[in-house]
Every structure is written in C-alpha cells, then in structure tokens.
Design a protein around this motif. Structure first.
Motif, short mmCIF file in Angstrom:
data_model
loop_
_atom_site.label_atom_id
_atom_site.label_comp_id
_atom_site.label_asym_id
_atom_site.label_seq_id
_atom_site.Cartn_x
_atom_site.Cartn_y
_atom_site.Cartn_z
N TYR A 39 0.82 -1.21 0.00
CA TYR A 39 0.00 0.00 0.00
C TYR A 39 0.86 1.26 0.00
O TYR A 39 0.63 2.17 -0.80
CB TYR A 39 -0.94 -0.03 1.21
CG TYR A 39 -1.66 1.26 1.47
CD1 TYR A 39 -2.64 1.70 0.61
CD2 TYR A 39 -1.36 2.03 2.59
CE1 TYR A 39 -3.31 2.89 0.84
CE2 TYR A 39 -2.03 3.21 2.83
CZ TYR A 39 -3.00 3.64 1.96
OH TYR A 39 -3.65 4.80 2.19
N GLU A 40 1.84 1.31 0.87
CA GLU A 40 2.68 2.52 0.97
C GLU A 40 3.50 2.75 -0.29
O GLU A 40 3.66 3.88 -0.75
CB GLU A 40 3.57 2.41 2.20
CG GLU A 40 2.79 2.42 3.49
CD GLU A 40 3.63 2.10 4.70
OE1 GLU A 40 4.76 1.62 4.53
OE2 GLU A 40 3.14 2.32 5.81
N GLU A 41 4.00 1.66 -0.88
CA GLU A 41 4.77 1.77 -2.11
C GLU A 41 3.87 2.23 -3.26
O GLU A 41 4.28 3.03 -4.10
CB GLU A 41 5.39 0.42 -2.43
CG GLU A 41 6.37 0.45 -3.57
CD GLU A 41 7.00 -0.91 -3.82
OE1 GLU A 41 7.83 -0.99 -4.73
OE2 GLU A 41 6.66 -1.88 -3.13
N TYR A 62 -6.65 4.74 -1.85
CA TYR A 62 -6.78 5.35 -0.53
C TYR A 62 -8.12 4.99 0.10
O TYR A 62 -8.21 4.70 1.30
CB TYR A 62 -6.63 6.86 -0.67
CG TYR A 62 -6.49 7.59 0.64
CD1 TYR A 62 -5.27 7.62 1.29
CD2 TYR A 62 -7.58 8.25 1.21
CE1 TYR A 62 -5.13 8.28 2.50
CE2 TYR A 62 -7.45 8.91 2.41
CZ TYR A 62 -6.23 8.93 3.05
OH TYR A 62 -6.09 9.57 4.24
N GLU A 76 -2.90 -0.53 7.86
CA GLU A 76 -2.65 -0.06 6.49
C GLU A 76 -1.25 -0.42 6.01
O GLU A 76 -1.02 -0.58 4.82
CB GLU A 76 -2.86 1.45 6.42
CG GLU A 76 -4.30 1.85 6.55
CD GLU A 76 -4.50 3.34 6.40
OE1 GLU A 76 -3.49 4.08 6.37
OE2 GLU A 76 -5.66 3.77 6.32
N ALA A 77 -0.30 -0.57 6.89
CA ALA A 77 1.07 -0.89 6.48
C ALA A 77 1.18 -2.32 5.94
O ALA A 77 2.10 -2.63 5.18
CB ALA A 77 2.02 -0.70 7.65
#
Length: 100
Positions: A39-41, A62, A76-77
């Motif tokens: 998700y972060e990437e 998002y 989320e991570a």
C-alpha cells in the motif's frame, strides 16, 4: 426480515471507481505498475507518476485502505494490492451542429 452479510474469508477489501471519464488504455498503463505492491509503495508510485490517470486511481487505493482499516480493522502498512482491473465504460457521442 434480516439481511445476510457475506463475510469475506480471505480478508479482501475492495473499492470501485465508476464513471471516471478516461480511456481504459491510459488507466491500465498505471494499474500495471501497482499490481502486487504494498500500500505505501503504491501511494508513493502514484504520487510520482506524471500521468493524469494517477489521481483517480490514488483516490481509489486510498478509499480501499480506509475501508480496510475502518470496517475490518486491518493495519494499512500490511495491505497489498492483489487485484486491480480497468474495464471500458460508456462512450459519449460528440456531435457537430451544422446548417442544413
């Protein structure tokens, strides 16, 4: 009468983006880059890519993460984009008015 809620056994969360006026080919170019990433990437890639299709896809990713954290309690991570697809939508007819 009660409604049955289908619980997803795999813990998958999704978000649908409908009525986005954009070519499916242009959106697929961006979707192919984020498939299988974290998700972060994914957010970092979508912020840095120069295409116009990135912003609606960014909002969808998002939104899916917000659904996962709020509705199912996921972190989320730890989220990963497992499936992303783009299908063609409705086409608008453009007419030129002429005399005669």
């Amino acid at each position: 009468m009660t409604k049955k809620r289908n619980k997803n056994p795999y813990g998958e969360v999704y978000a649908l983006g409908q009525h986005i006026s954009m070519s499916a080919h242009k959106a697929r170019r961006v979707i192919d880059q984020i498939h299988g990433r974290s998700y972060e990437e994914t957010l970092m890639i979508l912020k840095l890519m120069p295409y116009r299709a990135c912003y609606p896809i960014f909002k969808l990713v998002y939104s899916a993460a917000a659904n996962a954290s709020h509705n199912m309690g996921f972190n989320e991570a730890s989220l990963v984009i497992s499936k992303a697809e783009v299908n063609g939508g409705t086409t608008m007819k453009k007419l030129k008015s002429r005399a005669g």
